[in-house]
Design a protein around this motif. Structure first.
Motif, PDB file in Angstrom:
ATOM      1  N   PRO E  60       0.866  -1.247   0.129  1.00 19.65           N
ATOM      2  CA  PRO E  60       0.130   0.082  -0.024  1.00 19.65           C
ATOM      3  C   PRO E  60       0.831   1.251   0.152  1.00 19.65           C
ATOM      4  N   GLU E  61       0.442   2.220  -0.672  1.00 19.49           N
ATOM      5  CA  GLU E  61       0.965   3.699  -0.849  1.00 19.49           C
ATOM      6  C   GLU E  61       0.662   4.339   0.602  1.00 19.49           C
ATOM      7  N   VAL E  62       1.553   5.069   1.079  1.00 20.45           N
ATOM      8  CA  VAL E  62       1.196   5.893   2.292  1.00 20.45           C
ATOM      9  C   VAL E  62       1.464   7.365   2.057  1.00 20.45           C
ATOM     10  N   TYR E  63       0.731   8.253   2.418  1.00 15.04           N
ATOM     11  CA  TYR E  63       0.955   9.624   2.494  1.00 15.04           C
ATOM     12  C   TYR E  63       0.886  10.407   3.892  1.00 15.04           C
ATOM     13  N   ARG E  64       2.034  10.717   4.456  1.00 15.20           N
ATOM     14  CA  ARG E  64       1.969  11.496   5.667  1.00 15.20           C
ATOM     15  C   ARG E  64       1.404  12.809   5.775  1.00 15.20           C
ATOM     16  N   VAL E  75      -2.426   9.648   8.114  1.00 14.80           N
ATOM     17  CA  VAL E  75      -1.895   9.015   7.049  1.00 14.80           C
ATOM     18  C   VAL E  75      -2.908   8.960   6.093  1.00 14.80           C
ATOM     19  N   LEU E  76      -2.643   8.951   4.814  1.00 10.54           N
ATOM     20  CA  LEU E  76      -3.690   8.324   3.726  1.00 10.54           C
ATOM     21  C   LEU E  76      -3.175   7.232   3.281  1.00 10.54           C
ATOM     22  N   GLY E 509       1.097  -6.823   5.955  1.00  6.75           N
ATOM     23  CA  GLY E 509       1.768  -5.899   4.898  1.00  6.75           C
ATOM     24  C   GLY E 509       1.301  -4.687   4.995  1.00  6.75           C
ATOM     25  N   TYR E 510       0.151  -4.372   5.494  1.00  7.48           N
ATOM     26  CA  TYR E 510      -0.523  -2.934   5.540  1.00  7.48           C
ATOM     27  C   TYR E 510       0.039  -2.329   6.698  1.00  7.48           C
ATOM     28  N   ILE E 511       0.166  -3.164   7.905  1.00  2.20           N
ATOM     29  CA  ILE E 511       0.724  -2.561   9.054  1.00  2.20           C
ATOM     30  C   ILE E 511       2.206  -2.164   8.777  1.00  2.20           C
ATOM     31  N   GLY E 512       2.935  -3.083   8.061  1.00  2.00           N
ATOM     32  CA  GLY E 512       4.301  -2.581   7.679  1.00  2.00           C
ATOM     33  C   GLY E 512       4.565  -1.527   6.984  1.00  2.00           C
ATOM     34  N   ALA E 513       3.537  -1.165   5.957  1.00  3.94           N
ATOM     35  CA  ALA E 513       3.611  -0.037   5.028  1.00  3.94           C
ATOM     36  C   ALA E 513       3.343   1.146   5.570  1.00  3.94           C
ATOM     37  N   VAL E 514       2.489   1.039   6.663  1.00  4.12           N
ATOM     38  CA  VAL E 514       1.907   2.340   7.350  1.00  4.12           C
ATOM     39  C   VAL E 514       2.898   2.622   8.464  1.00  4.12           C
ATOM     40  N   LEU E 515       3.209   1.724   9.141  1.00  7.25           N
ATOM     41  CA  LEU E 515       4.189   1.981  10.510  1.00  7.25           C
ATOM     42  C   LEU E 515       5.550   1.870  10.033  1.00  7.25           C
ATOM     43  N   GLY E 516       5.829   0.891   9.283  1.00  2.67           N
ATOM     44  CA  GLY E 516       7.178   0.309   8.706  1.00  2.67           C
ATOM     45  C   GLY E 516       8.298   1.199   9.320  1.00  2.67           C
ATOM     46  N   SER E 517       9.050   1.561   8.346  1.00  2.74           N
ATOM     47  CA  SER E 517      10.227   2.113   8.831  1.00  2.74           C
ATOM     48  C   SER E 517      10.439   3.694   9.439  1.00  2.74           C
TER      49      SER E 517
END
Ligand code: NA
Ligand code: NA
Lengths: 974, 94, 126, 162, 520, 113
Positions: E60-64, E75-76, E509-517
């Motif tokens: 997923p793409e994340v926009y902060r 986040v979006l 996967g979703y959690i990783g993309a949003v909270l990830g690095s």
């Protein structure tokens, strides 16, 4: 060219032709007919060209469509498909020719041909389907195009009803077919026909076999008009005769037969198959034949005859004998030829005489000898007269009936019933011929009968020729095709059969002759009585009218659905809201209960302050008081709601939420003004007048229920609140905000920093809501028209003005002006002070309680106070505000403030914060979030002023309108 | 007695008195009998509420309650003014 | 305080729900107002209660001891929205009263079952 | 002067308000207070209030003192009335007072004084006749009230707002 | 972040705000300019959605927003589901707008601003990764929908609008209670963070689940699930057609959220399968109730409204079966049925123009038996169908087939995918029940639509035939064209929804993309 | 910040001021309940709005000035604004009451001025 190209062309051409025909002008009769004919013949040629290939094995062409589901467009031409395709296309071409001359000049023929070609395409799709789901797709398409074709003369009520009925019943079958095919697909693991046909044992031994079988047979039996689903077919005769001939006799109804033959290798040869298919076929054959006997309408007779013959074919398929299947295929072809020609003949009679009623027709032999001859040959084929094709397949049928007599007592009746049905066939065939062509010369017909044009007769001639040719030399004509078809079904296990005319004297021949003799005998015995039967319905089954029952069932269904919808739903708002609360209550409660007993509180609670408890005593009393008084004492209720709101604000102050307190107070004030503005337009309510003298018990009970619901919701919410508050707070995100607010966002008021920076996106949405509501309110109020009893100006003002008038030294309106004299002075001078307060709330909001929203509301109140003190007119002469533009500016300012960071490669709404070193003034904190907050202020002012002012202006407008109205009334009186 | 205790008890009592005053005013708002009595009751509830806010600020030694009190002092009358005008004129804004 | 506030929320909510279930539009409007108060207090309560520790950072503020700012921010947003929607509801109820002549929530007095020749508006089986 | 600073007193008051709100006063807040005091009064030009000229600062101070004393005294009086500490019967009633003061601002100040003093309420003012209807909680002598209002408040106000 | 494409995620929200802000500054009389701005914005939204879907990967793409890191800032998040819903909104929105520009936008003030803000709300709801921000966008969308339902005023709209607003305000309050309970028990508002905490702590307490339950009720009200959705039919039927068409997407926002949150929070872990049975029951009940409604519907607008209900119920039930393939099919079905329902609203208005609906509804019950062969003197000459009627009629038939799920259109593809998904699984009784209800619902949708269509197009009317303007035609063509694309490229569509469901089920996967690095 | 960092004398004075102010307000509220007619009751709240308010404002000014070690006068604003605005309501309320009483012909309706 490869074989696949021919195949694709054959399948595609009709659809292309259909689109082309649809685009023709409405009077392009010849062009449309020519197009349809050429397309059909070209398609036929393509199929015909593949005969040699097909004898060797199926031609397959695949196009991916839904690969994940294993569904594609698979064209698969094997022997069976070839035979049926030729049948569809050949008869189609003849029907096109016939229709060209049958349809009147006024009919918009291109539409007919367009639908007809589309139907041909759909039918080919079924026949050529190499994938079970694809078969379903085209199956339903034939239903749809059949619907459109039956409804061609849609001005005619019978056409509309017939079309709907046909679609309803056949679509039901189609839906069953889909599920059935999916079950087969589940058993086999593929929808591919070749794979499925190779998995007969797996299918028959599966536990899902029976449901799949029943579902698929539902489709086959509805489509083939098998009892009791046959009822749609007679009504489909409201279609133009070429359509009846083609769809409802020769082809579409055979789709069900085709399906049963197609899947015969994998579904048949079980007891379930035997009993379901056999019984349905037998019943249909008898009921159809019996009903056909009593029809007075030529097309009605042919329709029921078709039903009967479809029953016969179905019965053959149900016998679980490969030989019977061959007979079924054979009879399908034969029936198509003689029945199509009979329909066309009936159409010609109708066309040339203006009626189809056999009681009015007679002696047409004289007027149209040619047609009469053709019809007689075709009818003889239908009756099973030797040397015609009908005789051959009928004899095969009787022979199978004799051969398959089983042990069961019911089975013993098979040959007898088969013979009876055959005799009936003879009877109605004879009646058809006798009543129409023989007897006295016709009189009193709508038109003077004569032969039709040459070309209209040609299709019948071709078909009758086929009947004779097949009847005389079956092996030279139909033989090879039938063999190829049978091989496609049975493969190596194709049974031996002989298409000869003479098999010697055997049981079948005896039964056949018996049936012929019986039919003639019956006609001689009962012909007159049948003709005099006034009703037209069959004896015994007179009351069992399927169409009537269907319509009744449909009407009942609609009524029942409406009743059920009412019983299961709620149109009244109160009932809806009650449901909402109850469901939420149940949901919350069940979740809490499922979560186990509540843990013991383990956090230090804040001690109870008696003052706080007393405060809430006040709050509770206000809320309950407001609830109690809201019906008859609305002003009191508004006052008490205000009290409750104040208690809320105080609670916020008490419990460390100064921002909330400020905002809640401001909102509270504006809301009170709003409610009062609204109260002006509501009906006067007086307990003594409105309250019913004695409340009904039901009303009391409902109130009690509501009380219980309200109390339960209150208790629930209180319980949840208490349970959460007495539990330790989770280590959540809050800490981070507190720590980051000042160093990272430059604000001391964490709540405000959250609003304009960390969660500014929320605020952007929030102000959008405010703006939207402002616009909506404006739109509504622009068209607002008050109820008649609110139109008049308030009593108070009228009285005061009357008093002013009575006093010589007072002008009208003095009382009102004097009353507001002092408030007006004070309020005028308060205006700049409120502005400064708003400025303070706005600028210092980042560090102290306040912020853009509070500032905006404060400004709004400043405006509203002016309105209250001076009236709308006074204010608007002085302050020109354009609230809608303010909303726009607010949105733009906030949006631009959010988007500026893009220029610096930062995401939307990224705020910058810095200390600016200004000489003399020292270090000044500069946060870009202020710009965003400015947008908030502007929008809030715009939206709330818009709402209040739009509402307030109504009085002004009404007063003006009322005055105008009064003037005009006076004028009319004078 | 330390200053803190003194303040806690004394101001607590003062706040209690003010809330009691609110309660009495609310009683008037509930009882009426006339609409003007109710409005007067609400006005008094507002007044005492504001004073209670101020005393709360003293109790907690925090100046953050000031804005709330100021808002009541400067704008709180708007609600009661609207009510009074409604009684007098039958509508709030002509 | 927790028990007091909980009870208060309960009473507000119950009064609001009671009003929402009443037949007159103005009652419903007030009910919405009251229920919104209750819900705002409820949201606020989810941050747990603190006396005398507003989330405003002054010199010497103990970051750990101050009230949770998040629910407060949420309440502010919700407050604005519910204000707007209360206003909207009020205007709609006025408009409805204007066009139907009735201030009943169903736009017609309970006596007159079918109004405006719209049979579908009739009362379902109760 | 008047175009650049339309309402000097108002400007002063607003600047003071800003200063009080944002104390302690730093150069920055002082500048802002000045700006506020200068700019915000311009909104008053839109409202076009009647011209107000205030004179006799000494009278203002004297009046303020009088009012302060009256307010405190009345507070105690009314408190006694409420708590039933006043022996004897208490009459309550309306007094009609003919006013000579016609300046709206002056009238407003008078109304604030009268109403702000516990025990008296400004009920109705007739701009045509200039008569004021006053409600008095403890009405011993109607004429005394007329004199009291006219002498103690109206006269100084007429001096101030002449 | 520097390229414009980096901000693609926020454009569906910012563009409408900017455009409506500008339009509010323009005088009401400049309707042409406004229509142009509005159409350009709607087109841009569609293009944005397409671009997003085009570049979508498994992550997923994340926009902060505000450049704040995930659990703290808002986040979006765009994944395939979001992109799909954005595309759907884009198509439906543009078509409804084009239709409105023909005449309806002048029926009340500030239509275009309201309309664009509605799209903004819907887009925001599809994109946000924050539970409270979701509330805000719900409110934006609902507030605009209130405005649009009332657009054009009139008694029917105001009456329906009152009930609609009351019910949805209560739903919003439920939403708030739910969100705050979740915050009070879990201490976070970010959906991914919530999922993470739930999987780490085992979350699970009754209070948290109560919050989710109340939240669920709020969403089910918006989905118009039985027995919470009685507001929908009268409201949608009364709304002006372009409004109703775009409202068709509104109930799907509720569906979207239920799907998103169920799979994210309750796909695995302590509260696995929470509410699944209830969703299934509610879904089936909704289908059944919607079918009853459509069976009894007296006019097309109402029928379309019930069709919207059925399509919501279908997704809920499919979600409730726990069968991923069925859910994929249901999502596919959702897209098609929403487009078709939207088109049906537009058609309903065209058809009812200048016609007396009361007369038509009487005609339904005149359906008495008559012997078809007694019609001796019945007219047996055809009537030419004017091109407009042919187009409208063809479009109607198209919609009917779509909604009934009849071959060969996308509605069928969706149902087929659901059925074969269910058939591929273990086939518990619930699967059979679902198949049965859906099949009956297909028939129950087809019959009344055919009846209404017959009445509308085939029963001779004294009054004039419907006329259709070029813009209206374009709008219809757009919607039906989209359905056609969906049908022809059904394979690609199903592959997309398959991957969508796979992505939804991959909470990690979703959690990783949003909270990830991300670090603050 | 709590009250701990002010000297005891200040605390004493603050408490006395606050209690007296609150006392006047309470008496006003009692009057609101006890007095018999509206025209009597309307006087009662003025106690709180004038002396009650003034004493509490004084308490606040004193407390914060001592606590912050500088003159904190902002509470004066509350005093000024309240003094200016309270009469506005009361006047209009009294006027409304007289209007209503006269319109209804109540015996204790005030005479014309
Ligand atoms: Na916010
Ligand atoms: Na006084």
């Amino acid at each position: 060219m490869p074989a696949e190209t021919f195949l694709v062309a054959a399948a595609l051409l009709p659809f292309l032709g259909s689109v082309a025909a649809a685009l023709l002008p409405r009077d392009a009769r010849n062009a449309a007919a020519l197009l349809a004919g050429v397309v059909t013949l070209a398609s036929l040629a393509c199929i015909g060209a593949l005969y040699a290939r097909v004898s060797a094995g199926p031609v397959v062409w695949i196009l991916d469509w839904l690969p994940t589901l294993g569904v594609g467009l698979t064209l698969r031409l094997d022997g069976l498909a070839w035979l049926f395709a030729v049948l569809v296309l050949a008869i189609g071409a003849l029907v096109v020719l016939y229709a060209r001359y049958y349809m009147s000049a006024q009919d918009p023929v291109p539409r007919l041909f367009s639908f007809l070609l589309a139907f041909v395409g759909a039918m080919l799709g079924i026949v050529l389907a190499g994938n079970l789901i694809q078969l379903v797709v085209f199956w339903e398409l034939t239903s749809v195009f059949s619907f459109l074709l039956i409804g061609y003369w849609y001005d005619n009520r019978a056409a509309r009803d017939g079309a709907r009925m046909a679609l309803t019943i056949t679509a039901l079958g189609g839906l069953c077919l889909l599920v059935g095919m999916i079950l087969v697909g589940r058993i086999v693991g593929s929808y591919d026909l070749s794979v499925v046909l190779a998995s007969g044992d797996a299918i028959r031994s599966s536990p899902l076999y029976l449901p799949a079988l029943v579902l698929i047979l539902m489709a086959a039996l509805t489509k083939s008009a098998q009892f009791p689903f046959h009822i749609w077919l007679p009504r489909a005769m409201a279609a133009p005769t070429p359509i009846s001939a083609y769809l409802h006799s020769a082809t579409m109804v055979k789709a069900g037969i085709f399906l049963m033959i197609r899947l015969w290798p994998v579904l048949a040869e079980t007891d379930a198959w035997y009993w379901i298919v056999g019984t349905a076929g037998m019943a249909t054959m008898l009921v159809g034949a019996w009903s056909a006997i009593f029809q007075h309408d030529l097309k009605g007779l042919l329709a029921y005859s078709t039903i009967s013959h479809l029953g016969l074919i179905t019965l053959l398929l149900g016998l679980n004998s490969p030989l019977a299947v061959v007979a079924a295929i054979f009879h399908t072809v034969n029936h198509a030829t003689f029945k199509a020609s009979l329909f066309m003949a009936a159409g010609i009679i109708d066309h040339e005489t203006g009626t189809r009623d056999m009681r009015r027709l007679s002696g047409l032999w004289r007027a149209m000898p040619h047609t009469a001859t053709l019809a007689m040959v075709a009818a003889a084929a239908m009756a099973g007269v030797p040397l015609l094709n009908g005789f051959l397949s009928k004899e095969m049928f009787l022979s199978e009936a004799v051969d398959n007599v089983g042990d069961h007592p019911v089975q013993l009746a098979l040959p007898v019933l088969a013979t009876v049905a055959s005799a009936f066939t003879v009877l109605y065939s004879l009646r058809f011929i006798r009543q129409t062509f023989f007897g006295a010369a016709p009189h009193d017909l709508p038109k003077a009968p004569h032969e039709p044009v040459r070309w209209m007769r040609l299709p019948i001639e071709v078909l009758v020729l086929a009947c004779i040719a097949v009847g005389l030399v079956p092996n030279l004509t139909i033989g090879p095709a039938l063999l190829v078809a049978a091989r496609a079904v049975f493969g190596g296990a194709t049974p031996d059969y002989d298409l000869a005319i003479w098999h010697g004297v055997n049981a079948a021949l005896a039964l056949s002759m018996g049936a012929l003799a019986g039919g003639v005998g019956l006609y001689l015995a009962f012909g007159r009585r049948i003709n005099n039967n006034p009703r037209g319905g069959p004896w015994l089954m007179h009351r069992l009218d399927g169409g009537w029952m269907f319509e009744r069932a449909m009407t009942g269904l609609v009524r029942g659905a409406r009743w059920l919808e009412g019983a299961l739903g709620a149109t009244r708002l109160q009932a809806q809201l009650r449901t909402l609360f109850l469901v939420a209550l149940i949901a919350g409660l069940s979740a809490v209960l499922a979560g186990g007993p509540a843990a013991v509180p383990s956090v230090p609670l804040t001690g109870i302050d008696p003052a706080f408890a007393l405060l809430w005593l006040v709050g509770g009393a206000c809320a309950v008081g407001a609830a109690e008084r809201a019906k008859y004492h609305r002003l009191s209720a508004v006052i008490l709601t205000g009290g409750a709101g104040l208690v809320g604000s105080l609670t916020f102050v008490w419990l460390s939420a100064p921002d909330l307190a400020v905002t809640q107070l401001l909102v509270e004030i504006v809301t009170t003004v709003l409610l009062l503005l609204g109260l002006r337009w509501l009906p006067k309510r007086d307990e003594a007048i409105v309250a019913p003298p004695d409340e009904t018990r039901r009303a009391r009970r409902r109130r009690l229920t509501d009380l219980v619901v309200a109390a339960a919701v209150g208790t629930g919410l209180a319980g949840l609140a208490y349970a959460v508050m007495t539990r330790p707070a989770p280590e959540g995100i809050a800490r981070w905000f507190i720590e980051a607010a000042y160093p990272q966002a430059g604000g001391r008021n964490v709540v405000n920093v959250l609003l304009v920076d960390f969660r500014a996106f929320d605020t952007l949405g929030e102000i959008s809501v405010l703006g939207i509501v402002g616009l909506t309110v404006f739109a509504l109020l622009r068209r607002f028209r008050p109820a008649a009893d609110s139109l008049e100006r308030p009593r108070q003002q009228l009285r005061q003005e009357a008093a002013d008038r009575a006093h010589a030294d007072r002008a009208v309106g003095d009382t009102a002006t004097d009353a507001m004299l002092i408030p007006a002075v004070v309020i005028t001078w308060l205006f700049p002070f409120v502005c400064v307060l708003a400025l303070h709330l706005f600028l210092r909001g980042h560090d102290l309680p306040g912020g853009g929203f509070a500032a905006g509301i404060a400004l709004t109140i400043a405006f509203v106070l002016q309105y209250m003190a001076h009236g709308a007119q006074w204010v608007e002469e002085r302050l020109r505000i354009r609230p809608i533009a303010w909303i726009g500016v607010g949105l733009l300012v906030a949006g631009v403030a959010g988007a500026v960071p893009w220029l610096f490669g930062r995401p939307f709404l990224t705020a910058a914060f810095q200390y600016a070193e200004v000489p003399v003034l020292g270090k000044i904190p500069v946060a870009s979030a202020v710009a965003f907050d400015l947008g908030v202020v502007v929008l809030v002012v715009g939206a709330s002023v818009l709402m209040l002012v739009a509402l307030a202006r109504q009085s002004l407008r009404r007063a003006r309108e009322a005055a105008v109205e009064q003037d005009s009334r006076l004028e009319t009186r004078a | 007695m330390s200053a803190a205790t003194l303040l806690a008890w004394g101001l607590g009592l003062a706040q209690g008195m003010l809330v009691l005053a609110m309660a009495l005013a609310a009683w008037r708002a509930l009882r009426g009998p006339r609409a003007q009595d109710r409005v007067l009751g609400l006005d008094t509830v507002y007044l005492n509420g504001m004073l209670a806010i101020m005393v709360h600020g003293l109790r907690t030694g925090s100046g953050l309650a000031f804005e709330a009190a100021l808002v009541v002092a400067l704008l709180g009358f708007a609600a009661t003014l609207a009510l009074a005008k409604f009684l007098m004129q039958g509508e709030v804004i002509q | 305080m927790e028990i007091v506030l909980s009870l208060g929320i309960g009473v507000f909510a119950a009064s609001g729900v009671w009003l929402l279930l009443r037949p007159r539009t103005f009652q419903v409007a007030l009910g919405l107002s009251l229920l919104a108060y209750a819900v705002n207090l409820f949201i606020f309560a989810m941050g747990r209660l603190k006396v005398g520790a507003p989330p405003v950072l002054e010199s010497g503020t103990d970051a750990a001891g101050i009230a949770d700012p998040v629910p407060q921010a949420l309440v502010l947003t919700a407050l604005v929205i519910s204000f707007a929607l209360t206003a909207l509801f009020l205007v709609v109820l006025l408009a409805a009263r204007g066009v139907t002549g009735s201030d009943h929530v169903d736009g017609q007095e309970p006596g007159q079952e079918t109004g405006q020749g719209k049979p579908s508006q009739r009362e379902p089986g109760r | 002067m008047s175009r650049l600073l339309p309402h000097p007193l108002l400007s002063l008051a607003l600047a003071a308000m800003w200063g009080l709100l944002n104390a302690p006063v730093t150069p920055a807040t002082a500048l802002l207070a000045g700006l506020v005091g200068w700019l915000v009064p311009f909104v008053m030009r839109l409202l076009r209030p009647g011209a107000v000229r205030v004179r006799a600062p000494g009278v203002i101070l004297r009046l303020a003192g009088t009012v302060l004393v009256d307010v405190v005294r009345s507070n105690i009086d009314v408190a006694r009335v409420i708590l039933g500490l006043n022996a004897g019967t208490r009459r309550t009633g309306f007094v009609s007072i003919p006013l000579d003061l016609r300046n709206p601002t002056g009238l407003a100040v008078l109304s604030i004084i009268v109403t702000g003093t516990p025990g008296t309420l400004w009920v109705q003012y007739d701009s045509g006749t200039g008569r004021l209807l006053l409600h008095v909680l403890d009405l011993t002598d109607g004429d005394a009230w007329v004199r009291r209002i006219k002498d103690r408040y109206e006269r100084p106000l007429m001096e101030i707002f002449s | 972040m520097s390229a414009w494409s980096d901000h693609l995620l926020v454009l569906p929200i910012v563009l409408p705000i900017a455009a409506s802000g500008i339009m509010l500054l323009l005088d009401e009389r400049r309707s042409g300019l406004k229509a142009a701005i509005s159409l350009a914005t709607a087109t841009a939204l569609l293009v944005t959605a397409l671009a997003l879907a085009w570049r979508m990967t498994d992550t997923p793409e994340v926009y902060r927003l505000g450049n704040w890191a995930a659990p703290y800032g808002i986040v979006l998040v765009a994944d395939r589901l979001s992109a799909m819903m954005l595309m759907l909104t884009g198509v439906l929105g543009l078509a409804a707008l084009v239709f409105a520009v023909a005449r309806w936008d002048r029926a009340g003030p500030r239509f275009h601003a309201l309309f664009l803000l509605l799209l903004m709300g819907v887009n925001g709801a599809f994109l946000t990764g924050d539970l409270f921000n979701l509330f805000v966008f719900f409110e934006v969308m609902l507030a605009a929908s209130y405005g649009l339902v009332l657009h054009g005023s009139g008694e029917a709209r105001i009456r329906a609008g009152l009930a609609y607003i009351a019910v949805n305000l209560i739903a919003s309050l439920f939403f708030l209670v739910g969100v705050s309970l979740v915050y009070g028990t879990m201490g976070t508002l970010n959906m991914a963070d919530l999922a993470r905490r739930l999987s780490e702590t085992g979350g699970g307490a009754g209070l948290f689940e109560a919050g989710c339950a109340v939240l669920g009720i709020a969403f089910l009200i918006k989905c118009s699930a039985w027995p919470l959705g009685f507001w929908l039919p009268p409201t949608y039927a009364a709304a002006s057609p372009p409004a109703a068409a775009v409202l068709a997407i509104l109930s799907k926002v509720g569906v979207y959220v239920v799907v998103r949150l169920s799979l994210l929070l309750f796909g695995a872990g302590a509260s696995e399968g929470f509410g699944q049975g209830w969703l299934f029951a509610a879904g089936l009940a909704t289908i059944a109730y919607g079918t009853l409604g459509i069976l009894g519907a007296r006019d097309l607008m109402r029928a379309a409204a019930y069709a919207v209900m059925i399509s919501s119920g279908t997704v809920l039930a499919a979600l409730g079966t726990g069968n991923r393939a069925a859910l994929s099919g249901a999502l596919f079905y959702l897209v098609g049925s929403t487009l078709a329902a939207g088109a049906l609203f537009l058609l309903g208005e065209i058809l009812q123009r200048g016609r007396d609906p009361a007369a038509a509804s009487l005609a339904v019950f005149a359906d008495e038996y008559r012997d078809p062969f007694d019609d001796e003197g019945a007219t047996e000459t055809g009537r030419a169908i004017p091109a407009a009627v042919a187009i409208v009629g063809g479009a109607f038939l198209f919609c009917a087939l779509m909604l009934a799920g009849l071959p060969p259109l996308a509605g069928f593809v969706g149902k087929l995918a659901m059925f074969s998904g269910l058939a591929a699984g273990a086939m518990p009784p619930a699967a059979w029940a679902f198949i049965l209800v859906l099949t009956l619902s297909s028939l129950g949708t087809l019959m009344p639509l055919v009846r209404l269509g017959t009445l509308g197009f085939w029963v001779p009317h004294d009054d004039s035939d419907p006329v259709i303007g070029p813009l209206e035609f374009a709008a219809l063509a757009g919607l039906l064209g989209a359905c056609l694309v969906l049908t022809l490229w059904g394979g690609a569509g199903l592959a997309y929804t398959d991957r969508t469901v796979a992505g939804l089920s991959n909470a990690a996967g979703y959690i990783g993309a949003v909270l990830g690095s991300g670090t603050p | 910040m709590t009250g701990a960092d002010v000297p005891v004398w200040t605390a004493c004075l603050v408490v006395v001021l606050a209690l007296t102010g609150a006392g006047f307000s309470l008496v006003g509220a009692i009057g609101l309940v006890r007095l018999r007619t509206f025209y009597e009751r309307v006087h009662a709240p003025t106690l709180g709005a004038t002396l009650g308010m003034a004493l509490i404002v004084a308490a606040s000014i004193l407390f914060f000035s001592v606590a912050e070690g500088r003159l904190v006068l902002r509470d004066l604003l509350i005093g000024v604004f309240l003094t200016v605005t309270t009469p506005v309501t009361l006047i209009l309320l009294g006027r409304a009451a007289t209007y209503r009483d006269r319109a209804e012909g109540n015996p204790d309706a005030p005479p014309d001025p």
